[in-house]
Design a protein around this motif. Structure first.
Motif, PDB file in Angstrom:
ATOM      1  N   UNK A   1     -13.529  14.038 -16.128  1.00  0.00           N
ATOM      2  CA  UNK A   1     -12.573  12.718 -16.758  1.00  0.00           C
ATOM      3  C   UNK A   1     -11.655  13.080 -17.604  1.00  0.00           C
ATOM      4  N   UNK A   2     -10.837  14.436 -17.388  1.00  0.00           N
ATOM      5  CA  UNK A   2      -9.612  14.357 -18.116  1.00  0.00           C
ATOM      6  C   UNK A   2      -8.675  14.744 -17.068  1.00  0.00           C
ATOM      7  N   UNK A   3      -8.582  14.538 -15.219  1.00  0.00           N
ATOM      8  CA  UNK A   3      -7.687  14.155 -14.289  1.00  0.00           C
ATOM      9  C   UNK A   3      -6.778  12.724 -15.014  1.00  0.00           C
ATOM     10  N   UNK A   4      -5.633  13.175 -14.974  1.00  0.00           N
ATOM     11  CA  UNK A   4      -5.056  13.689 -13.666  1.00  0.00           C
ATOM     12  C   UNK A   4      -4.588  14.835 -15.073  1.00  0.00           C
ATOM     13  N   UNK A   5      -4.643  16.246 -14.651  1.00  0.00           N
ATOM     14  CA  UNK A   5      -4.288  17.421 -15.458  1.00  0.00           C
ATOM     15  C   UNK A   5      -3.567  17.943 -15.268  1.00  0.00           C
ATOM     16  N   UNK A   6      -2.500  18.030 -16.763  1.00  0.00           N
ATOM     17  CA  UNK A   6      -0.864  18.575 -16.902  1.00  0.00           C
ATOM     18  C   UNK A   6      -1.098  19.785 -18.134  1.00  0.00           C
ATOM     19  N   UNK A   7      -0.780  20.989 -17.838  1.00  0.00           N
ATOM     20  CA  UNK A   7      -1.143  22.200 -18.711  1.00  0.00           C
ATOM     21  C   UNK A   7      -0.770  21.980 -20.098  1.00  0.00           C
ATOM     22  N   UNK A   8       0.216  20.989 -19.957  1.00  0.00           N
ATOM     23  CA  UNK A   8       0.896  20.961 -21.120  1.00  0.00           C
ATOM     24  C   UNK A   8       0.326  20.454 -22.411  1.00  0.00           C
ATOM     25  N   UNK A   9      -0.679  19.510 -22.073  1.00  0.00           N
ATOM     26  CA  UNK A   9      -1.819  18.812 -22.802  1.00  0.00           C
ATOM     27  C   UNK A   9      -3.326  19.457 -22.755  1.00  0.00           C
TER      28      UNK A   9
ATOM     29  N   UNK B   1       2.123  19.125  -7.533  1.00  0.00           N
ATOM     30  CA  UNK B   1       0.232  19.019  -8.074  1.00  0.00           C
ATOM     31  C   UNK B   1       0.135  19.577  -9.063  1.00  0.00           C
ATOM     32  N   UNK B   2      -0.288  20.151 -10.144  1.00  0.00           N
ATOM     33  CA  UNK B   2      -0.868  20.917 -11.040  1.00  0.00           C
ATOM     34  C   UNK B   2      -1.949  21.501 -10.741  1.00  0.00           C
ATOM     35  N   UNK B   3      -2.151  22.715 -10.289  1.00  0.00           N
ATOM     36  CA  UNK B   3      -3.784  22.852  -9.864  1.00  0.00           C
ATOM     37  C   UNK B   3      -5.020  23.075 -11.612  1.00  0.00           C
ATOM     38  N   UNK B   4      -5.862  21.975 -11.437  1.00  0.00           N
ATOM     39  CA  UNK B   4      -6.900  22.153 -12.043  1.00  0.00           C
ATOM     40  C   UNK B   4      -7.521  22.861 -12.432  1.00  0.00           C
ATOM     41  N   UNK B   5      -7.331  23.909 -12.818  1.00  0.00           N
ATOM     42  CA  UNK B   5      -8.326  25.051 -13.670  1.00  0.00           C
ATOM     43  C   UNK B   5      -7.651  25.778 -14.460  1.00  0.00           C
TER      44      UNK B   5
ATOM     45  N   UNK C   1       0.964  -1.111   0.181  1.00  0.00           N
ATOM     46  CA  UNK C   1       0.187   0.332   0.155  1.00  0.00           C
ATOM     47  C   UNK C   1       1.182   0.880  -0.485  1.00  0.00           C
ATOM     48  N   UNK C   2       2.203   1.043  -1.023  1.00  0.00           N
ATOM     49  CA  UNK C   2       2.463   2.004  -0.420  1.00  0.00           C
ATOM     50  C   UNK C   2       2.050   2.866  -1.396  1.00  0.00           C
ATOM     51  N   UNK C   3       2.579   4.637  -1.463  1.00  0.00           N
ATOM     52  CA  UNK C   3       2.086   5.704  -2.117  1.00  0.00           C
ATOM     53  C   UNK C   3       3.389   6.147  -2.884  1.00  0.00           C
ATOM     54  N   UNK C   4       3.040   7.205  -3.739  1.00  0.00           N
ATOM     55  CA  UNK C   4       4.229   8.700  -3.951  1.00  0.00           C
ATOM     56  C   UNK C   4       3.420   9.703  -3.966  1.00  0.00           C
ATOM     57  N   UNK C   5       3.529  11.141  -3.685  1.00  0.00           N
ATOM     58  CA  UNK C   5       2.535  12.204  -4.001  1.00  0.00           C
ATOM     59  C   UNK C   5       3.160  12.596  -5.543  1.00  0.00           C
ATOM     60  N   UNK C   6       4.055  12.232  -6.645  1.00  0.00           N
ATOM     61  CA  UNK C   6       4.301  12.716  -7.838  1.00  0.00           C
ATOM     62  C   UNK C   6       3.591  12.116  -8.642  1.00  0.00           C
ATOM     63  N   UNK C   7       3.478  11.154  -8.379  1.00  0.00           N
ATOM     64  CA  UNK C   7       2.364   9.549  -8.754  1.00  0.00           C
ATOM     65  C   UNK C   7       1.250  10.246 -10.183  1.00  0.00           C
ATOM     66  N   UNK C   8       0.810   9.925 -11.085  1.00  0.00           N
ATOM     67  CA  UNK C   8      -0.521  10.844 -12.252  1.00  0.00           C
ATOM     68  C   UNK C   8      -1.892  10.530 -10.853  1.00  0.00           C
TER      69      UNK C   8
ATOM     70  N   UNK D   1       2.707  21.786  -1.135  1.00  0.00           N
ATOM     71  CA  UNK D   1       2.846  20.213  -0.901  1.00  0.00           C
ATOM     72  C   UNK D   1       2.057  20.328   0.496  1.00  0.00           C
ATOM     73  N   UNK D   2       1.435  20.443   1.050  1.00  0.00           N
ATOM     74  CA  UNK D   2       0.865  20.277   2.228  1.00  0.00           C
ATOM     75  C   UNK D   2      -0.551  19.940   1.984  1.00  0.00           C
ATOM     76  N   UNK D   3      -1.075  20.525   0.485  1.00  0.00           N
ATOM     77  CA  UNK D   3      -2.236  19.974  -0.178  1.00  0.00           C
ATOM     78  C   UNK D   3      -2.134  18.658  -0.753  1.00  0.00           C
ATOM     79  N   UNK D   4      -1.048  18.368  -1.361  1.00  0.00           N
ATOM     80  CA  UNK D   4      -0.892  16.896  -1.100  1.00  0.00           C
ATOM     81  C   UNK D   4      -1.086  16.579  -0.357  1.00  0.00           C
ATOM     82  N   UNK D   5      -0.365  16.308   0.907  1.00  0.00           N
ATOM     83  CA  UNK D   5      -0.364  15.336   2.012  1.00  0.00           C
ATOM     84  C   UNK D   5      -1.282  15.684   3.610  1.00  0.00           C
ATOM     85  N   UNK D   6      -2.385  16.967   2.553  1.00  0.00           N
ATOM     86  CA  UNK D   6      -3.357  16.602   3.498  1.00  0.00           C
ATOM     87  C   UNK D   6      -4.699  16.353   3.667  1.00  0.00           C
TER      88      UNK D   6
END
Length: 810
Positions: free
Chosen positions: A444-452, A425-429, A160-167, A474-479
């Motif tokens: 349906x478009x998540x995860x969102x990356x601005x280059x896409x 993590x890109x802000x999705x707006x 059950x390992x996770x990484x905050x950088x993963x899609x 980063x606290x948005x990720x870990x919260x």
């Protein structure tokens, strides 16, 4: 068999245990090398046997732990060794108590420190390529730190390992932000924010810390309405071009004539004079300038009096809108402006001033306040709800909630959640550049990356919208770690079984961030507090009580300690570290005591194993008083340890085990039964007691001393089982001793101790003969105890007299 291991070129020491029977054991200087072998052996064994795996289909009650995801710096520090040991004790204890323990482990991977290292190595790259390099860098460090965690005996379920950088993680974070946006909890706006010029990014208040700095208070001459000189005291003359008002305290009579009038700054700009009760009239001259923005108070005054906002600095901390000083960094501009004002005779005096300034906790750069268009989460208007949710959680220790309440009470503005970085993590707006309308990305478009990006038109003005290019704090990720591990919006059944999480262990210093933001976000997203309990730990200080730092050269590394000490000694140090939520100096004394105890454990275990004669003793029909005494002590220790472990009082639990095993068992009972074992007098009852005392002592120690207990358990009791799959000890069914009997045993122990001291002071071996001992006492020993006393101390004639206690040896 508990064997000895030879160090190259040396023989194992042989000592006489209690002066009766020689056994080989590992000398202290060899213990570290010995442990390296079986520590590695058991790491593989536990992994192969899935000893620590969580089974979602298991019918046992679930106990869940939201473990802190460490930042992937590449090396664990003493704080990790302490805090991770704490909740590993909990996980192991709960498993032995019959719980199906859910103990995942994640990694806090994104952030400024990684960007700095990657940029230093590879230079500035296009965002997509740069992010890829950051991911590669981080994966390497995760591998190193994961291995270090395993070596320290931590037992998460790596399935059950996770990484905050993963899609997938990005997707969950973005989903949570969109949900909050739809609840009007997240918005975009232009407000004063804390700004780090070095990082070129907005930061939250929680990412700042106070630092003392020696500055200069400059007394600068402004011109009043009667062309009189007015002295303004300031430490930041470089912001004078953004001065929008001058203020004084309403009770300051000498300046009342200025109220509502205009005066001229030293740079020739006209500003209004305002009276305000927040002015400190005893600071400087009592007149001060309001600039946008020198400090938080400037922000308050600007909004209170609807003053103009002048942009004073750019993203890199360079002056703008200042004329001749544009492009200069603040420090350089300060020097140039002071030179100019001195040349014009507009500085009347200067004074040294010690002041506290806010710096970025990551890079230690002095932060600025800058008006900026950013994304925010509403915490100011919701702080009472956050505190209400926090109060539904059990805090350990109970005063720990005060850290969160104090922080919430002093919230000045909303949480700035946007950061001007790449590895995040890109802000999705999407934002409209014309009318400032914004809208979230479709689920349906998540995860969102601005280059896409996709072409989107603003529904209000039909302008082409732009994807948001900032990333989340980063606290948005870990919260949302409790939502991540409980599979929120992914597996409803699993979520309902896991959430809220039973335990959140964490450091006191991040209550204002990780605990505060997690309670806020998770409570508003689910309608329930994220945890049932929060367990707080303090920091590990250097032995002299100072903070560990590279500059002071006082850093102690758990990895370096591991080369000199058994891992179990380091884990015992952690357990002995004391009360929760308090900083504590590192103690070599506790570490060495723990190492000595482990040696004692090996020594005693080797003796017991040898004398069990490869059999499981049956319970005899009758036990002697000394047998009942040690079993009664064991029952009491089981009760005490259980209570202490339930209350997370690991130091009390381990202290009770040390006292029992070291003093009661090794110093007393083992010596008492040797004559029975060697002489076949009540031998079976002695073997029965030794078997159960050692077995249950190992189980009590198992959550803390994970390698040593496993090795001894498998060598002495069961080669096919792990002690970490065993049940926690329960009270043994033995006769309860009366108060009178306990008093007799206490006196018995005292007599033996005095006789030992006599032999030691007379340089006699412990098994030396005492021809005659005259014992005077008020109490009456049963014949059994008198016989034990004679045999244990090798007394030829034991004469008993009635009267006040005394001991005479002839």
């Amino acid at each position: 068999m508990v064997e000895n291991v030879y160090e190259a070129g040396r023989k194992p020491s042989t000592i006489v245990l209690g002066g009766c029977h020689p056994i080989n054991y590992i000398v202290m200087t060899m213990l570290g090398k010995f442990n390296r072998e079986y520590e590695k052996e058991y790491l593989s064994y536990w992994a192969e046997k899935n000893i620590y795996s969580f089974n979602p289909d298991d019918k046992r009650p679930i106990y869940s732990i939201d473990t802190p995801p460490p930042f992937t710096s590449g090396e664990l520090h003493m704080g990790h060794a302490l805090s991770y040991a704490f909740f590993d004790f909990v996980a192991r204890y709960k498993r032995m108590r019959g719980f199906n323990v859910f103990y995942p482990q994640g990694w806090d991977t994104q952030g400024f420190p990684t960007e700095v290292k990657v940029e230093k190595k590879y230079g500035r790259l296009p965002p997509v390529e740069f992010r890829k390099k950051c991911v590669e860098w981080t994966k390497e460090f995760i591998s190193i730190m994961k291995n270090q965690m395993n070596e320290l005996g931590f037992s998460p379920d790596w399935n059950y390992e996770y990484r905050t950088m993963d899609p997938e993680y990005h997707k969950k974070v973005q989903y949570s932000l969109i949900e909050m946006y739809k609840q009007s909890l997240v918005y975009r706006g232009k407000h004063p924010v804390f700004w780090c010029p070095k990082c070129s990014s907005a930061i939250a208040k929680a990412e700042t810390e106070e630092s003392q700095k020696n500055g200069i208070l400059n007394y600068i001459l402004f011109t009043g309405p009667k062309r009189e000189n007015l002295q303004i005291a300031t430490t930041r003359p470089e912001l004078m071009h953004a001065c929008v008002a001058v203020m004084f305290h309403p009770s300051d009579e000498k300046y009342k004539y200025l109220e509502g009038k205009e005066i001229t700054t030293a740079l020739g700009k006209k500003v209004k004079v305002i009276a305000d009760a927040d002015v400190e009239k005893d600071f400087g001259t009592g007149l001060l300038m309001v600039c946008t923005f020198g400090d938080i108070q400037d922000v308050v005054w600007t909004h209170r009096h609807s003053l103009e906002i002048i942009e004073a600095i750019d993203e890199r901390g360079k002056l703008i809108n200042s004329g001749e000083f544009d492009g200069l960094k603040t420090e350089e501009a300060r020097k140039k402006i002071i030179e100019k004002l001195k040349a014009e005779g507009k500085i009347s005096k200067q004074e040294n001033l010690s002041q506290n300034v806010k710096v970025h906790d990551r890079c230690k750069t002095q932060i600025e306040l800058k008006n900026s268009l950013q994304w925010f989460a509403k915490i100011k208007e919701n702080k009472e709800k956050i505190k209400e949710s926090a109060r539904k959680i059990k805090w350990i220790p109970s005063f720990g909630i005060s850290y969160l309440e104090d922080w919430a009470n002093n919230v000045d503005w909303d949480w700035c959640i946007s950061r001007h970085r790449v590895f995040g993590t890109p802000l999705p707006f999407y934002n409209c550049p014309s009318c400032e309308y914004n809208e979230p990305v479709e689920y349906s478009k998540l995860p969102f990356y601005p280059e896409n990006l996709e072409i989107k038109k603003c529904p209000k003005c039909q302008e082409i919208m732009e994807p948001e290019k900032t990333v989340a704090d980063c606290w948005v990720d870990s919260s949302i770690t409790p939502l991540i591990i409980s599979k929120w919006k992914e597996d409803e059944k699993f979520f309902n079984e896991i959430y809220p999480i039973d335990l959140r262990p964490q450091g006191v210093e991040i209550v204002r961030t990780w605990a505060f933001y997690t309670i806020y976000r998770s409570s508003f997203l689910t309608g329930k507090p994220p945890f049932k309990s929060i367990l707080l730990n303090g920091n590990v200080l250097a032995p002299d009580g100072k903070k560990m730092s590279k500059s002071l050269g006082n850093i102690i590394s758990p990895l370096a300690l591991k080369e000199k000490y058994p891992v179990d000694a380091i884990r015992q140090w952690a357990a002995l570290s004391g009360a929760m939520a308090k900083d504590r100096p590192f103690s070599y004394e506790d570490l060495n005591r723990s190492k000595s105890f482990i040696l004692k454990l090996w020594n005693a275990s080797a003796f017991i194993e040898q004398n069990l004669e490869n059999k499981i003793p049956k319970k005899p029909e009758e036990l002697r008083l000394l047998d009942l005494w040690i079993l009664s002590r064991l029952n009491l220790v089981i009760k005490q340890c259980t209570e202490h472990m339930e209350n997370f009082e690991f130091h009390h639990a381990l202290q009770q085990i040390h006292i029992f095993f070291w003093n009661d068992l090794c110093d007393n009972y083992l010596e008492y039964v040797k004559y029975r074992i060697y002489g076949n007098t009540s031998k079976e009852s002695a073997q029965y007691v030794l078997y159960h005392v050692l077995l249950n002592s190992l189980k009590l120690l198992a959550p803390i001393s994970v390698f040593t207990t496993e090795k001894i358990f498998q060598e002495v009791f069961s080669k096919d089982k792990s002690i970490h799959s065993e049940k926690w000890p329960e009270k043994l069914d033995v006769q309860i001793l009366s108060e009178q009997e306990l008093t007799l045993i206490e006196l018995f122990n005292k007599i033996v101790s005095e006789l030992r001291q006599h032999k030691a002071s007379n340089r006699m071996a412990l098994n030396s003969e005492l021809k005659k001992v005259i014992l005077t006492m008020d109490l009456e020993f049963p014949q059994e105890l008198l016989e034990d006393l004679k045999q244990i101390m090798n007394i030829t004639i034991l004469e008993i007299k009635k009267g006040k206690y005394s001991l005479h040896i002839e």
